[in-house]
Each structure stands twice: as structure tokens, then as C-alpha cells.
Design an enzyme around this catalytic site. Structure first.
Site, PDB file in Angstrom:
ATOM      1  N   ASP A  37      80.183 133.864  63.964  1.00 43.80           N
ATOM      2  CA  ASP A  37      81.516 134.244  64.433  1.00 43.80           C
ATOM      3  C   ASP A  37      81.944 133.283  65.529  1.00 43.80           C
ATOM      4  OD1 ASP A  37      83.268 137.142  64.222  1.00 43.80           O
ATOM      5  OD2 ASP A  37      83.717 135.819  65.898  1.00 43.80           O
ATOM      6  N   LEU A  83      92.528 137.454  61.116  1.00 45.34           N
ATOM      7  CA  LEU A  83      93.297 138.428  61.889  1.00 45.34           C
ATOM      8  C   LEU A  83      93.435 139.720  61.112  1.00 45.34           C
ATOM      9  CD1 LEU A  83      96.093 136.084  63.287  1.00 45.34           C
ATOM     10  CD2 LEU A  83      94.021 136.868  64.442  1.00 45.34           C
ATOM     11  N   GLN A  85      95.116 143.494  60.128  1.00 38.94           N
ATOM     12  CA  GLN A  85      96.420 144.131  59.931  1.00 38.94           C
ATOM     13  C   GLN A  85      96.700 145.064  61.106  1.00 38.94           C
ATOM     14  OE1 GLN A  85      96.349 146.218  56.248  1.00 38.94           O
ATOM     15  NE2 GLN A  85      98.442 146.939  56.373  1.00 38.94           N
ATOM     16  N   ASP A 151      90.476 150.505  47.030  1.00 45.64           N
ATOM     17  CA  ASP A 151      91.577 151.328  46.518  1.00 45.64           C
ATOM     18  C   ASP A 151      91.067 152.263  45.418  1.00 45.64           C
ATOM     19  OD1 ASP A 151      94.141 149.323  47.431  1.00 45.64           O
ATOM     20  OD2 ASP A 151      92.243 148.362  46.951  1.00 45.64           O
ATOM     21  N   THR A 152      90.206 151.725  44.547  1.00 47.60           N
ATOM     22  CA  THR A 152      89.650 152.520  43.451  1.00 47.60           C
ATOM     23  C   THR A 152      88.741 153.615  43.983  1.00 47.60           C
ATOM     24  OG1 THR A 152      89.827 150.702  41.862  1.00 47.60           O
ATOM     25  CG2 THR A 152      88.185 152.402  41.396  1.00 47.60           C
ATOM     26  N   HIS A 178      95.656 144.222  46.222  1.00 53.06           N
ATOM     27  CA  HIS A 178      95.087 145.148  47.200  1.00 53.06           C
ATOM     28  C   HIS A 178      96.167 145.354  48.259  1.00 53.06           C
ATOM     29  CE1 HIS A 178      92.608 147.162  50.062  1.00 53.06           C
ATOM     30  NE2 HIS A 178      92.572 146.147  50.911  1.00 53.06           N
TER      31      HIS A 178
END
Length: 316
Positions: A37, A83, A85, A151-152, A178
Site C-alpha cells: 500500500d 479512491l 465511493q 450483487d448476486t 456492478h
């Protein structure tokens, strides 16, 4: 001598650290995990925290802080960096910012001599998966995005709650982006052996309820972000599922960000988008060209065109 499987994680934020934790507590397949990172102290702290729990594991796993050179002999590089959401943002709002970040990351990974499989989870995941393929110049089957796996999983959870059955008995997918233009494959959905259309005909569930369930799936991330600031546990588990499918050559069907180039009626080309595919040790063995209804195919095209409109603006 048994092969030692190695995974490198780029990104020690909420999603990355959740994946690392999930992989650590179920580590029968992976022998070494390296975390990278740009916020080096954060990555080092995650490594320390995970290593301090080694006594509680069934099998120890080598966990270390590293850099891009560590990717040279890795089987899989997972990228969760970028970044996040923010409240009120869509995933597509992140395209420009995360494309710049990804160019640096992917270039660094590839320059190490890495020749394994990329697994991408950063948003907007379908576009970032495409970006990774372009910047790496890897064959499409070796670049995978998490797609609509989360999502599924959300869809199957909501349906399982509604029908009071185990999620394993729900056979349904979310396909497409997605994000907000995704769609549920209602016309192909089955609860165990019984089609959803049969339940509708019986009056067990109404189509308006299905619309509400799909809205819950689409809005789930926004709800979680509003409540706790970010989503990371569920997607962390989803990444682990994909990694395990690759490492153990499971031939597992998952709705990942698949490279579509002529499947589904030859309307959708040169794009990564959520669609069921067979995941194995080579990455993607096959993108399944399921027959979906005309109304669902139309939704698929709309979703693909939306993603394509963003991809076409990126200068590679």
C-alpha cells in the site's frame, strides 16, 4: 515438493484488509500473502495485526509487507486500491481518478515480471478491470474483476429471506454493470427446482415485489455507506471466493467482470461486464453465453453501452 501458493494484495484499506482477514482464517490453499500500500504504515499495521493471530489458525500462513518486486513469483495479484465511493457518488464517478492510480499500480506489478492472474475489486470494477487488461497487455482470461458477485450474493440473500430457504437453494444472477444499470435474471431464476415464474403464477410472489428486491440490491451499497461509511466485509469474502476458485482449479461459475466480445447475440463487444463465467487455475476458462430473455438482453445492452461510453473516453 508441493507448490507454495502466493497472493499479493495491493491496497490495505477496508476492502483489502477484509479480504486479507478472510483469506487468513481460511488459509488451507494459500501459503503466502504479501500486502502493498502507498500508505506503508497502514499496510505494516495490517500485517502485524494478522500475524499476531497466527496461534489461533489451523495452519500458519506467511504474511509480510512488501513492494511490487514481490509480485514476480505471485500466482495472483489482487487490487483493491483506489479512491472509495463517497455518499452521493456513483461508482462511475470514480473512473478518472482511479484510472490514473491503476496505471501506476499495473505498470509496477507487470514490471516485476508478474505472469499470474489479476483479480480486481476497485470501483468502478468493470472499467478498472478493462483498464488493467489494457495497461498490462495480459490476455483477457488472466484479468478478472469481482463483477456482480456481490450483487448476486445480495440478491440471493434477499430472495432467501423472502422464501425462507437457504441461499444455496437460490439460483439467480445479477448481470451487467456492478452498479445502477445492473439487472436481475428473473426469467431464469429458480428456487431449488421451481422457476420463479411458477411462484408468480401461484401468487406466492408478485412482480412488483421482485422490482423492490432488485432496488434493494442496487441501493444496498448506498445504504451501507450511509450507515457505516463503506462496504468491505461482503466483498472481502467475495474476493476470497474468486481467489480460492483459481488456486484450487474449481471450475466454479461466478458472475465476475467477464470479457465480452460477441457473446449474447453479438451486440456487446470489447468490454468487461458482470456475466457468469467458469473460473479455474488459468483464470477464466469460459464466459458462459446463456440464453436470456429478450427483455433481459435489452437491459444487458443498455448496461454495456453505459460502461462503453466511459471506456471510450479513456486515453490508453
Amino acid at each position: 515438493m508441493l507448490k507454495r501458493n502466493k497472493v499479493v494484495l495491493v491496497g490495505a484499506g477496508g476492502v483489502g484488509s477484509s479480504f486479507a482477514y478472510a483469506l487468513t482464517i481460511d488459509n488451507s490453499l494459500v501459503h503466502e500473502l504479501v500486502i502493498i500500500d502507498v500508505a506503508q504504515d497502514k499496510a505494516k499495521g495490517e500485517v502485524m495485526d494478522l500475524n499476531h493471530g497466527q496461534m489461533f489458525l489451523e495452519k500458519n500462513i506467511k504474511i509480510a509487507f512488501g513492494n511490487y518486486d514481490d509480485c514476480s513469483d505471485a500466482d495472483i495479484v489482487v487490487i483493491t486500491a483506489g479512491l472509495n465511493q463517497k455518499p452521493g457518488e456513483t461508482r462511475l464517478d470514480l473512473v478518472g481518478k482511479n484510472t490514473k492510480i491503476f496505471k501506476e499500480i499495473v505498470t509496477g506489478v507487470v514490471s516485476s515480471g508478474f505472469n499470474g492472474i489479476f483479480v480486481i475489486a476497485s470501483n468502478p470494477v468493470d472499467i478498472m478491470t478493462y483498464v488493467t487488461m489494457k495497461y498490462s497487455n495480459f490476455p483477457t482470461h488472466k484479468v478478472i474483476g469481482t463483477g456482480t458477485t456481490l450483487d448476486t450474493s445480495r440478491l440471493r440473500y434477499f430472495l432467501a429471506e423472502r422464501f425462507n430457504v437457504n441461499t444455496q437453494n437460490i439460483h439467480s444472477y445479477i448481470m451487467g454493470e456492478h452498479g445502477d444499470s445492473s439487472f436481475a435474471t428473473w426469467d431464469e431464476t429458480k428456487i431449488a427446482m421451481k422457476s420463479l415464474s411458477e411462484y408468480i403464477a401461484e401468487g406466492t410472489i408478485r412482480e412488483v415485489e421482485l422490482d423492490e428486491i432488485h432496488k434493494k440490491v442496487v441501493n444496498a451499497a448506498y445504504e451501507v455507506i450511509k450507515l457505516k461509511g463503506a462496504t468491505y466485509y461482503a466483498i472481502g469474502l467475495g474476493i476470497k471466493k474468486i481467489v480460492n476458485a483459481i488456486i484450487s482449479d474449481q471450475n466454479l461459475i461466478l458472475p465476475i467482470s467477464s470479457y465480452i466480445n460477441g457473446q449474447y447475440g453479438n451486440f456487446i463487444k470489447d468490454i468487461y461486464i458482470g456475466a457468469p463465467a467458469v473460473v479455474c487455475k488459468e483464470g477464466v476458462k469460459e464466459v458462459l453465453d446463456f440464453k436470456i430473455s429478450d427483455r433481459e438482453l435489452e437491459k444487458f445492452k443498455i448496461s454495456a453501452n453505459q460502461l462503453k461510453s466511459y471506456i471510450d473516453k479513456i486515453e490508453f
